[in-house]
Scaffold this active site. Structure first.
Site, PDB file in Angstrom:
ATOM      1  N   ASP A   1       5.820  -5.186   5.883  1.00 48.25           N
ATOM      2  CA  ASP A   1       6.119  -6.636   5.732  1.00 48.25           C
ATOM      3  C   ASP A   1       5.809  -7.789   4.532  1.00 48.25           C
ATOM      4  O   ASP A   1       7.167  -8.281   4.543  1.00 48.25           O
ATOM      5  CB  ASP A   1       5.093  -7.549   6.775  1.00 48.25           C
ATOM      6  CG  ASP A   1       4.565  -8.539   7.368  1.00 48.25           C
ATOM      7  OD1 ASP A   1       6.133  -9.187   7.375  1.00 48.25           O
ATOM      8  OD2 ASP A   1       3.668  -9.308   7.587  1.00 48.25           O
TER       9      ASP A   1
ATOM     10  N   GLY B   1       0.783  -1.242  -0.517  1.00 51.19           N
ATOM     11  CA  GLY B   1      -0.078  -0.052   0.497  1.00 51.19           C
ATOM     12  C   GLY B   1       1.039   1.436  -0.466  1.00 51.19           C
ATOM     13  O   GLY B   1       1.883   1.294   0.612  1.00 51.19           O
TER      14      GLY B   1
ATOM     15  N   ARG C   1      -2.880 -15.297 -15.045  1.00 52.79           N
ATOM     16  CA  ARG C   1      -4.177 -15.586 -16.377  1.00 52.79           C
ATOM     17  C   ARG C   1      -5.217 -15.692 -15.251  1.00 52.79           C
ATOM     18  O   ARG C   1      -5.492 -16.169 -14.536  1.00 52.79           O
ATOM     19  CB  ARG C   1      -4.101 -16.661 -17.690  1.00 52.79           C
ATOM     20  CG  ARG C   1      -4.234 -17.614 -17.157  1.00 52.79           C
ATOM     21  CD  ARG C   1      -3.945 -18.665 -18.233  1.00 52.79           C
ATOM     22  NE  ARG C   1      -3.564 -20.391 -17.824  1.00 52.79           N
ATOM     23  CZ  ARG C   1      -2.792 -21.195 -17.546  1.00 52.79           C
ATOM     24  NH1 ARG C   1      -1.347 -20.457 -17.140  1.00 52.79           N
ATOM     25  NH2 ARG C   1      -3.058 -22.295 -16.973  1.00 52.79           N
TER      26      ARG C   1
ATOM     27  N   THR D   1       5.111   1.532   6.266  1.00 53.15           N
ATOM     28  CA  THR D   1       3.831   1.547   6.579  1.00 53.15           C
ATOM     29  C   THR D   1       3.666   2.395   7.918  1.00 53.15           C
ATOM     30  O   THR D   1       3.721   2.600   8.525  1.00 53.15           O
ATOM     31  CB  THR D   1       3.588  -0.377   6.658  1.00 53.15           C
ATOM     32  OG1 THR D   1       2.712  -0.668   7.290  1.00 53.15           O
ATOM     33  CG2 THR D   1       4.431  -0.640   7.725  1.00 53.15           C
TER      34      THR D   1
ATOM     35  N   ASP E   1       1.249   1.059   9.210  1.00 58.15           N
ATOM     36  CA  ASP E   1       1.402   0.421  10.812  1.00 58.15           C
ATOM     37  C   ASP E   1       1.767  -0.324  11.285  1.00 58.15           C
ATOM     38  O   ASP E   1       1.560   0.036  12.861  1.00 58.15           O
ATOM     39  CB  ASP E   1       0.700  -1.065   9.844  1.00 58.15           C
ATOM     40  CG  ASP E   1      -0.437  -1.035   9.150  1.00 58.15           C
ATOM     41  OD1 ASP E   1      -1.206  -0.202   9.010  1.00 58.15           O
ATOM     42  OD2 ASP E   1      -0.682  -2.184   8.016  1.00 58.15           O
TER      43      ASP E   1
ATOM     44  N   ARG F   1      -4.008  -3.137   9.959  1.00 59.71           N
ATOM     45  CA  ARG F   1      -4.270  -4.274   9.693  1.00 59.71           C
ATOM     46  C   ARG F   1      -4.159  -4.952  11.670  1.00 59.71           C
ATOM     47  O   ARG F   1      -5.122  -4.590  12.280  1.00 59.71           O
ATOM     48  CB  ARG F   1      -2.669  -4.913   9.479  1.00 59.71           C
ATOM     49  CG  ARG F   1      -3.053  -4.594   7.794  1.00 59.71           C
ATOM     50  CD  ARG F   1      -1.831  -5.508   6.768  1.00 59.71           C
ATOM     51  NE  ARG F   1      -0.425  -5.288   7.548  1.00 59.71           N
ATOM     52  CZ  ARG F   1       0.472  -6.046   6.830  1.00 59.71           C
ATOM     53  NH1 ARG F   1      -0.143  -7.274   5.891  1.00 59.71           N
ATOM     54  NH2 ARG F   1       1.940  -6.277   7.148  1.00 59.71           N
TER      55      ARG F   1
ATOM     56  N   ASP G   1       4.121  -2.443  11.471  1.00 53.69           N
ATOM     57  CA  ASP G   1       4.110  -3.452  12.241  1.00 53.69           C
ATOM     58  C   ASP G   1       5.232  -4.472  11.770  1.00 53.69           C
ATOM     59  O   ASP G   1       5.107  -6.090  11.927  1.00 53.69           O
ATOM     60  CB  ASP G   1       3.517  -4.593  12.112  1.00 53.69           C
ATOM     61  CG  ASP G   1       2.729  -4.396  10.430  1.00 53.69           C
ATOM     62  OD1 ASP G   1       3.503  -3.816   9.653  1.00 53.69           O
ATOM     63  OD2 ASP G   1       1.575  -5.062   9.846  1.00 53.69           O
TER      64      ASP G   1
HETATM   65  O1  F6P Z   1      -1.115  -1.997   5.592  1.00 51.47           O
HETATM   66  C1  F6P Z   1      -1.825  -0.709   5.482  1.00 51.47           C
HETATM   67  C2  F6P Z   1      -2.827  -0.471   4.690  1.00 51.47           C
HETATM   68  O2  F6P Z   1      -3.867   0.928   4.405  1.00 51.47           O
HETATM   69  C3  F6P Z   1      -3.965  -1.306   6.635  1.00 51.47           C
HETATM   70  O3  F6P Z   1      -3.586  -0.891   7.682  1.00 51.47           O
HETATM   71  C4  F6P Z   1      -5.003  -2.090   5.991  1.00 51.47           C
HETATM   72  O4  F6P Z   1      -5.079  -2.769   6.676  1.00 51.47           O
HETATM   73  C5  F6P Z   1      -4.981  -2.196   4.388  1.00 51.47           C
HETATM   74  O5  F6P Z   1      -3.286  -1.233   3.967  1.00 51.47           O
HETATM   75  C6  F6P Z   1      -5.785  -2.009   3.300  1.00 51.47           C
HETATM   76  O6  F6P Z   1      -5.532  -2.525   1.539  1.00 51.47           O
HETATM   77  P1  F6P Z   1      -6.454  -1.809   0.777  1.00 51.47           P
HETATM   78  O7  F6P Z   1      -5.710  -0.199   0.150  1.00 51.47           O
HETATM   79  O8  F6P Z   1      -5.787  -2.680  -0.204  1.00 51.47           O
HETATM   80  O9  F6P Z   1      -8.023  -1.650   1.006  1.00 51.47           O
END
Ligand code: F6P
Length: 360
Positions: free
Chosen positions: A118, A14, A85, A140, A142, A186, A144
Site C-alpha cells: 500500500d 517490508g 537530517r 505484501t 497482509d 496490519r 490488504d
Molecule cells: O506490512 C507487513 C508487516 O509485516 C505488517 O504485517 C506488520 O504490521 C509490519 O509489516 C511490521 O513492520 P516492521 O518490519 O517495520 O516491524
C-alpha cells in the site's frame, strides 16, 4: 515514444517471500525483449540517493526460492516526505521527489517497476502523477491491497501461521491450555482468518469484527462443556480491543507499530476461563523464508506482466490477479481503499458454520 531501452526495478516496504521471483521475472523477460534492467537498491531511499546497478543474468540466477530481496528495501523512505537530517532528536522531512525523478533520468531509466504494498504503491502513484512512467506490482503478506484477488507473499505467510497453529495444538491438547497466537496483517484480518480456518482455530479475532472478552470466554466454556479442555485463539495484530483501539507503540523512528494484543487477550481469557493460557507472537517469521510454490508462480506472472505493460505503454497500472487471469488495474484504483475481510462474507460464515467463534 521510441522503444524503451532501459527499465528500473525497486522493492519498497517490508520484505516478503516472492520479491526475488519478481526481480528474476522482470529481468529475464526485459532482457528477452532487448531492454536493460537497473536494480535500484534499498527501496525509495536508493532512488533518492542514486544507489543502483545494472542487473545481469548472474544476478538473478538461483534467486527464485530465496526469501527477502537481493535489492534491499526500506519501509521508511518516502521521497515525498524524506528525512534529510536530524536536528537533535528531531528528524527533518522534505519533499525530495524532484531528486528522485532526476535520478531516474541520470540512471537512464525510462520506466520503473515498483514492487510494493500500500505505502510503496501510493508513492508510485505520486511519481506517476509527476510524469514518471511507473508500473506497480502488489506485494505484501497482509493481502490488504485492492484491485487484485491476492498479493504475493500472503500464501507463504498463511502457510507459516498455519504450521504454527498445528504445532500449538499439541501443547494445547496435552496440557489442557488456551494457546493464543498473534499474527501480523496490519489493520486487516486476512492472515488470522485464513490461517485460523486452515489450522482449525477455535476463536479468530480480526480487526473487521468487534469482539468482547465475554464472547471469547463463552465460546471457551461451551467447548469445555463439550469435553474440550483446550482452545486455540488466533488474533490479528490489528484486532481492536473492546471499546478501544488496537494495541500499538510508537517506535524510535516515530512510526506506529502494532503488537501486543495477544498478551492482553491471554490475560483476560485466563482470568475468565480459569484455564492456563500462553501466548506466541509469530512476528517476522511470517515474512521470512522461501516463497510457497503459489507465491513463486504469482510473483513470476506479475513480473512478466509488468514488463508487458511497459512494452504496451500502459503506465500508472498495477498487475493484478483476477483468477485465473493476470491483468492490470490503475494503481489509483488499487490503493483507493485498503482491502479488508468482509465480516458478512462467505469466508466468515463458513468459519462460523464449523463452530469457529469470532468473539462477538
Ligand atoms: O506490512 C507487513 C508487516 O509485516 C505488517 O504485517 C506488520 O504490521 C509490519 O509489516 C511490521 O513492520 P516492521 O518490519 O517495520 O516491524
Amino acid at each position: 515514444m521510441g522503444a524503451i531501452k532501459r527499465i528500473g526495478i525497486l522493492t519498497g516496504g517490508g520484505d516478503c517471500p516472492g520479491l526475488n521471483a519478481v526481480i528474476r521475472a522482470v529481468t529475464r523477460s526485459a532482457h528477452g525483449a532487448g531492454m536493460e534492467v537497473v536494480g535500484i537498491m534499498e527501496g525509495f531511499g536508493g532512488l533518492v540517493n542514486g544507489l543502483w546497478r545494472l542487473l545481469d543474468e548472474k544476478d538473478v540466477t538461483g534467486i527464485l526460492p530465496r526469501g527477502g530481496t537481493i535489492l534491499g528495501t526500506s519501509n521508511r523512505d518516502n521521497p515525498f516526505n524524506y528525512c534529510v537530517r536530524y536536528e537533535g532528536d528531531q528528524p527533518i522531512f522534505e519533499d525530495c521527489s524532484e531528486v528522485a525523478l532526476e535520478n531516474l533520468e541520470k540512471m537512464g531509466v525510462e520506466a520503473l517497476v515498483v514492487v510494493g504494498g500500500d505505502g510503496s504503491l501510493h508513492i508510485a502513484l505520486g511519481l506517476s502523477d509527476r510524469g514518471a512512467r511507473v508500473v506497480g506490482v502488489p506485494k505484501t503478506i497482509d493481502n490488504d491491497v485492492g484491485g487484485t484477488d491476492v498479493t504475493f507473499g500472503f500464501d507463504s505467510a498463511v502457510i507459516t501461521a498455519t504450521e504454527a497453529i498445528d504445532k500449538l495444538h499439541t501443547t494445547a491438547e496435552s496440557h489442557h491450555r488456551v494457546m493464543v497466537l498473534e499474527v501480523m496483517g496490519r489493520n486487516s484480518g486476512w492472515i488470522a482468518l485464513m490461517a485460523g480456518m486452515a489450522g482449525g482455530g477455535d476463536v479468530i479475532l480480526i480487526p473487521e469484527i468487534p469482539f468482547t472478552f465475554v464472547g471469547i470466554a463463552a465460546s471457551i466454556s461451551e467447548r469445555r462443556e463439550r469435553g474440550k479442555r483446550f482452545s486455540i485463539i488466533v488474533v490479528a495484530e490489528g484486532a481492536v480491543l473492546p471499546g478501544g483501539e488496537p494495541v500499538s507503540r510508537v517506535s524510535a523512528a516515530g512510526t506506529t507499530i502494532l503488537g501486543g494484543v495477544g498478551e492482553v487477550v491471554a490475560r483476560e481469557v485466563e482470568a475468565r476461563a480459569s484455564l492456563e493460557t500462553r501466548v506466541t507472537v509469530l512476528g517476522h517469521l511470517q515474512r521470512g523464508g522461501s516463497p510457497s510454490p503459489f507465491d513463486r508462480n504469482l510473483a513470476t506472472r506479475f513480473g512478466v506482466k509488468a514488463v508487458e505493460l511497459i512494452l504496451d505503454g500502459k503506465f500508472g497500472m498495477m498487475t493484478s490477479l483476477r483468477t485465473p487471469d493476470i491483468g492490470h488495474v490503475p494503481i489509483a484504483e488499487a490503493v483507493a481503499a485498503r482491502k479488508t475481510v468482509p465480516p458478512d462474507g462467505d469466508l466468515v460464515s463458513t468459519a462460523r458454520a464449523v463452530g469457529t467463534s469470532f468473539g462477538d
